[in-house]
Design a protein around this motif. Structure first.
Motif, mmCIF file in Angstrom:
data_model
loop_
_atom_site.group_PDB
_atom_site.id
_atom_site.type_symbol
_atom_site.label_atom_id
_atom_site.label_comp_id
_atom_site.label_asym_id
_atom_site.label_seq_id
_atom_site.Cartn_x
_atom_site.Cartn_y
_atom_site.Cartn_z
ATOM 1 N N LYS A 5 7.167 127.420 16.112
ATOM 2 C CA LYS A 5 7.916 126.840 17.228
ATOM 3 C C LYS A 5 8.111 125.354 16.947
ATOM 4 N N ILE A 6 9.369 124.954 16.808
ATOM 5 C CA ILE A 6 9.701 123.575 16.461
ATOM 6 C C ILE A 6 10.645 123.000 17.508
ATOM 7 N N ALA A 7 10.349 121.785 17.934
ATOM 8 C CA ALA A 7 11.259 121.032 18.805
ATOM 9 C C ALA A 7 11.715 119.806 18.031
ATOM 10 N N VAL A 8 13.000 119.718 17.799
ATOM 11 C CA VAL A 8 13.585 118.554 17.143
ATOM 12 C C VAL A 8 14.091 117.638 18.259
ATOM 13 N N VAL A 9 13.545 116.432 18.314
ATOM 14 C CA VAL A 9 13.964 115.462 19.325
ATOM 15 C C VAL A 9 14.715 114.347 18.600
ATOM 16 N N ILE A 10 15.958 114.160 18.992
ATOM 17 C CA ILE A 10 16.801 113.153 18.345
ATOM 18 C C ILE A 10 16.914 111.940 19.259
ATOM 19 N N TYR A 11 16.388 110.812 18.778
ATOM 20 C CA TYR A 11 16.418 109.544 19.496
ATOM 21 C C TYR A 11 17.456 108.580 18.923
ATOM 22 N N GLU A 12 17.911 108.872 17.726
ATOM 23 C CA GLU A 12 18.773 107.931 16.981
ATOM 24 C C GLU A 12 20.212 107.971 17.496
ATOM 25 N N PRO A 13 20.779 106.798 17.789
ATOM 26 C CA PRO A 13 22.206 106.783 18.130
ATOM 27 C C PRO A 13 23.025 106.966 16.860
ATOM 28 N N ILE A 14 24.050 107.754 16.953
ATOM 29 C CA ILE A 14 24.842 108.106 15.777
ATOM 30 C C ILE A 14 25.503 106.889 15.136
ATOM 31 N N ASP A 15 25.802 105.875 15.934
ATOM 32 C CA ASP A 15 26.439 104.686 15.378
ATOM 33 C C ASP A 15 25.450 103.788 14.648
ATOM 34 N N GLU A 30 17.854 124.679 9.604
ATOM 35 C CA GLU A 30 17.005 125.346 8.611
ATOM 36 C C GLU A 30 15.978 126.247 9.301
ATOM 37 N N PHE A 31 15.329 125.732 10.346
ATOM 38 C CA PHE A 31 14.361 126.539 11.086
ATOM 39 C C PHE A 31 15.046 127.723 11.774
ATOM 40 N N LYS A 32 16.215 127.487 12.342
ATOM 41 C CA LYS A 32 16.957 128.572 12.999
ATOM 42 C C LYS A 32 17.298 129.662 11.985
ATOM 43 N N ASP A 33 17.830 129.254 10.834
ATOM 44 C CA ASP A 33 18.220 130.224 9.810
ATOM 45 C C ASP A 33 17.036 131.034 9.290
ATOM 46 N N ALA A 34 15.838 130.445 9.367
ATOM 47 C CA ALA A 34 14.631 131.153 8.932
ATOM 48 C C ALA A 34 14.096 132.098 10.012
ATOM 49 N N GLY A 35 14.735 132.077 11.187
ATOM 50 C CA GLY A 35 14.296 132.957 12.266
ATOM 51 C C GLY A 35 13.213 132.367 13.137
ATOM 52 N N ASP A 36 12.994 131.063 13.025
ATOM 53 C CA ASP A 36 11.967 130.405 13.826
ATOM 54 C C ASP A 36 12.508 130.051 15.208
ATOM 55 N N ASP A 37 11.605 129.803 16.121
ATOM 56 C CA ASP A 37 11.948 129.372 17.474
ATOM 57 C C ASP A 37 12.131 127.856 17.415
ATOM 58 N N VAL A 38 13.363 127.395 17.544
ATOM 59 C CA VAL A 38 13.650 125.966 17.447
ATOM 60 C C VAL A 38 14.537 125.536 18.608
ATOM 61 N N VAL A 39 14.191 124.382 19.186
ATOM 62 C CA VAL A 39 15.015 123.773 20.224
ATOM 63 C C VAL A 39 15.309 122.338 19.814
ATOM 64 N N VAL A 40 16.435 121.826 20.313
ATOM 65 C CA VAL A 40 16.841 120.450 20.030
ATOM 66 C C VAL A 40 17.030 119.743 21.363
ATOM 67 N N VAL A 41 16.444 118.547 21.465
ATOM 68 C CA VAL A 41 16.566 117.718 22.659
ATOM 69 C C VAL A 41 17.073 116.347 22.224
ATOM 70 N N PHE A 42 18.009 115.806 22.978
ATOM 71 C CA PHE A 42 18.519 114.463 22.728
ATOM 72 C C PHE A 42 17.953 113.552 23.808
ATOM 73 N N ASP A 43 17.284 112.489 23.380
ATOM 74 C CA ASP A 43 16.608 111.595 24.307
ATOM 75 C C ASP A 43 16.878 110.150 23.901
ATOM 76 N N GLY A 44 16.639 109.226 24.813
ATOM 77 C CA GLY A 44 16.858 107.813 24.499
ATOM 78 C C GLY A 44 18.285 107.587 24.040
ATOM 79 N N SER A 45 18.437 106.730 23.051
ATOM 80 C CA SER A 45 19.768 106.436 22.513
ATOM 81 C C SER A 45 20.384 107.630 21.796
#
Length: 118
Positions: A5-15, A30-45
């Motif tokens: 179970k992986i949570a990817v949290v993205i804080y980096e602004p794209i610019d 990559e985790f999704k393609d491997a069949g793992d439980d993965v979620v992505v959350v965007f936080d901060g910038s």
């Protein structure tokens, strides 16, 4: 599905650092393609990154599309404070308010996710 179970949290602004945002999304894929439980959350910038990649013309939009079911959403407070509410809502992404109007990182830990920050 695996027990990973992986949570990817993205804080980096794209610019600021496109490669960091790309790396976070590709890691999630990559985790999704491997069949793992993965979620992505965007936080901060990082909410600015979700707003940007929601545009079908953005070069990273295919990653957002590929991860659509895995993207949990963006911090509601941060979306407002960074002025990207319209773009995030137009993309159909949920606004996360679990902890006093903000995204809860603790809830990810309680759910058993290993948290990776980008």
């Amino acid at each position: 599905m695996s027990e990973v179970k992986i949570a990817v949290v993205i804080y980096e602004p794209i610019d600021s650092d496109t490669s960091r945002v790309y790396r976070g999304l590709k890691t999630a894929l990559e985790f999704k393609d491997a069949g793992d439980d993965v979620v992505v959350v965007f936080d901060g910038s990082g909410v600015k990154s979700l707003a940007a990649i929601s545009d079908p013309k953005h070069k990273m939009n295919p990653l957002a599309v590929a991860l659509h079911d895995n993207i949990r959403g963006a911090c509601a407070f941060c979306v407002t404070s960074h002025g990207v509410t319209d773009a995030v809502e137009a993309g159909g992404w949920p606004l996360l308010t679990e902890y006093k109007g903000e995204a809860s990182i603790r809830s990810l830990a309680v759910e058993g996710y290993q948290i990776l920050n980008f």
